[in-house]
Enzyme design. Structure first.
Site, PDB file in Angstrom:
ATOM      1  N   GLY A   1       0.839  -1.186   0.000  1.00  0.00           N
ATOM      2  CA  GLY A   1       0.000   0.000   0.000  1.00  0.00           C
ATOM      3  C   GLY A   1       0.874   1.236   0.000  1.00  0.00           C
TER       4      GLY A   1
ATOM      5  CB  ILE B   1       3.419   6.848   2.461  1.00  0.00           C
ATOM      6  CG1 ILE B   1       4.647   6.523   1.603  1.00  0.00           C
ATOM      7  CG2 ILE B   1       3.852   7.380   3.813  1.00  0.00           C
ATOM      8  CD1 ILE B   1       5.390   7.758   1.121  1.00  0.00           C
ATOM      9  N   GLY B   2       1.144   5.322   4.608  1.00  0.00           N
ATOM     10  CA  GLY B   2      -0.006   5.592   5.460  1.00  0.00           C
ATOM     11  C   GLY B   2      -1.244   4.780   5.141  1.00  0.00           C
TER      12      GLY B   2
ATOM     13  N   GLY C   1      -1.834   1.625   5.841  1.00  0.00           N
ATOM     14  CA  GLY C   1      -2.186   0.680   6.894  1.00  0.00           C
ATOM     15  C   GLY C   1      -1.661  -0.723   6.683  1.00  0.00           C
ATOM     16  CE  LYS C   2       3.656   0.124   3.146  1.00  0.00           C
ATOM     17  NZ  LYS C   2       3.070   1.477   3.369  1.00  0.00           N
TER      18      LYS C   2
ATOM     19  CB  THR D   1      -1.899  -1.361  10.998  1.00  0.00           C
ATOM     20  OG1 THR D   1      -1.166  -0.192  11.362  1.00  0.00           O
ATOM     21  CG2 THR D   1      -2.938  -1.655  12.065  1.00  0.00           C
TER      22      THR D   1
ATOM     23  CD  GLU E   1      10.145  -1.059   3.377  1.00  0.00           C
ATOM     24  OE1 GLU E   1      10.929  -0.644   2.518  1.00  0.00           O
ATOM     25  OE2 GLU E   1       8.921  -0.850   3.347  1.00  0.00           O
TER      26      GLU E   1
ATOM     27  CG  ASP F   1       5.553  -4.151   6.353  1.00  0.00           C
ATOM     28  OD1 ASP F   1       6.566  -4.729   5.887  1.00  0.00           O
ATOM     29  OD2 ASP F   1       5.623  -3.137   7.073  1.00  0.00           O
TER      30      ASP F   1
ATOM     31  CD  GLU G   1       5.833   8.832   7.325  1.00  0.00           C
ATOM     32  OE1 GLU G   1       6.223   7.702   6.976  1.00  0.00           O
ATOM     33  OE2 GLU G   1       4.780   9.009   7.986  1.00  0.00           O
TER      34      GLU G   1
END
Length: 377
Positions: free
Chosen positions: A185, A187-188, A190-191, A193, A209, A260, A321
């Site tokens: 996914g 950036i941000g 939710g991958k 999580t 990662e 992830d 970020e």
């Protein structure tokens, strides 16, 4: 994502179709409250503390980040939904469903309306025997005894007869039929999580990662032109090394691997961040490395729209970020989707989660699990 609590609930029923009440209760808890990862054998036991019809009893393990107070509030709603009416009279009563919180990890909770571990658990065989079936390495935090030790000293002589066994909702998924799942996914998205939660709930080896250790990442967000190439090369080398090591190390105690990220993301980000001549050199290296990497049995891409991504990035608060422009995120999304279209030999699942919240809403998480499970077939 915060570490999930492991909570044991005791379920009981002695009115109407007892098995159906237990089954409905497990399903409602899993779909609306928390992930049911284990279900014990079902026992028929005499009513404890009052004269009534015998009970069906079992124990379940749930995983959740919710507080025990929140769980208590929600299980009371489930009881009401299944038809339990709590009378005003004192003492025990027959009931279509009864749900008690027995343990929360190995913690002690004492409030006006909640005591954990349950204050009577060590005195009740209809709690101890199902809990033993769950196979937990659990020690009572007050009396410092394991479940087996509590059973040995329990004075309850009630006959507990095995009448059946339910399969937990997680076991029904058969995700272990995959050897390796990669969740990707933007950036941000939710991958991490989602991968972490699936690993905890489904007994999978987790591969995350190691982006936080990359010294070029904060520098890249301040000066992309200067640091894009060393950033992408360092990511490529690190992803290759980590995936090669982790995928080669089989874990006998885990059912499958969930990561992830996959090496594919290196090319996608590099195409967005690098100049044309840098990207040609980069792709030469990538193509050499890619040939040696195993493909995931399932590649899941979590799509979120740009506004949602920016909101998630702001919430998690990583300083480097916070200045990521919307245009950059849109390019990454397009890069992923365009690349996925070309991978005809890859088992791909794209899920739009822009309107989902699989952390706060259990039903959204169950939806994702079912979508992933459907790809097995």
């Amino acid at each position: 994502m915060n570490s999930q609590n492991q909570i044991v609930l005791s379920l009981g029923s002695n009115i109407g179709n007892r098995l159906e009440a237990i089954e409905s209760c497990v399903s409602l808890i899993h779909n609306e409250i928390a992930t049911v990862v284990k279900v014990s054998t079902i026992y028929e036991t005499p009513a404890w503390g009052f004269e009534s019809e015998p009970f069906y009893n079992c124990a379940i393990v749930i995983h959740t980040t919710k507080s025990p107070q929140k769980i208590l509030s929600q299980i009371l709603k489930i009881e009401k939904q299944l038809g339990r009416i709590r009378g005003k009279q004192q003492g025990y009563q027959a009931r279509i469903i009864d749900i008690d919180i027995i343990s929360l990890n190995e913690e002690i909770v004492e409030t006006e309306n909640l005591q954990i571990p349950h204050k009577q658990m060590q005195n009740r065989m209809f709690v101890l025997l199902p809990m033993q079936d769950l196979g937990l390495n659990w020690v009572h935090p007050i009396v410092r005894k394991s479940i087996a030790e509590l059973i040995q000293v329990c004075e309850d002589e009630s006959e507990c007869k095995i009448v059946g066994k339910l399969t937990s909702p997680i076991e029904k998924l058969n995700l272990q039929n995959f050897n390796y799942i990669a969740i990707e996914g933007n950036i941000g998205a939710g991958k991490t999580t989602l991968a972490t939660k699936i690993a905890e709930d489904c007994n999978a080896k987790l591969v995350l990662e190691r982006f936080a250790d990359n010294p070029f990442l904060p520098k890249f967000y301040k000066d992309q032109n200067r640091y894009a190439f060393p950033l992408e090369m360092s990511f490529l080398a690190d992803r290759y090394q980590q995936l090669t090591d982790d995928l080669a190390q089989f874990d006998l105690f885990k059912d499958f691997i969930v990561a992830d990220y996959h090496i594919f993301k290196s090319l996608i980000f590099a195409k967005v961040t690098l100049h044309e001549d840098e990207f040609r050199l980069y792709k030469t290296m990538f193509d050499i490395i890619r040939k040696e990497m195993p493909k995931p049995d399932l590649y899941v891409y979590l799509y979120q729209n740009t506004d949602r991504l920016l909101s998630n990035i702001k919430k998690r608060g990583r300083s480097y970020e916070q200045e990521i422009p919307a245009e950059y995120l849109e390019k990454i999304n397009r890069g992923y989707l365009d690349y996925i279209k070309t991978q005809t030999d890859l088992n791909v699942l794209v899920i739009d989660i822009s309107d989902l919240d699989f952390i706060k809403k259990q039903s959204d998480y169950v939806y994702l699990l079912n979508e992933i499970n459907a790809k097995i077939k």
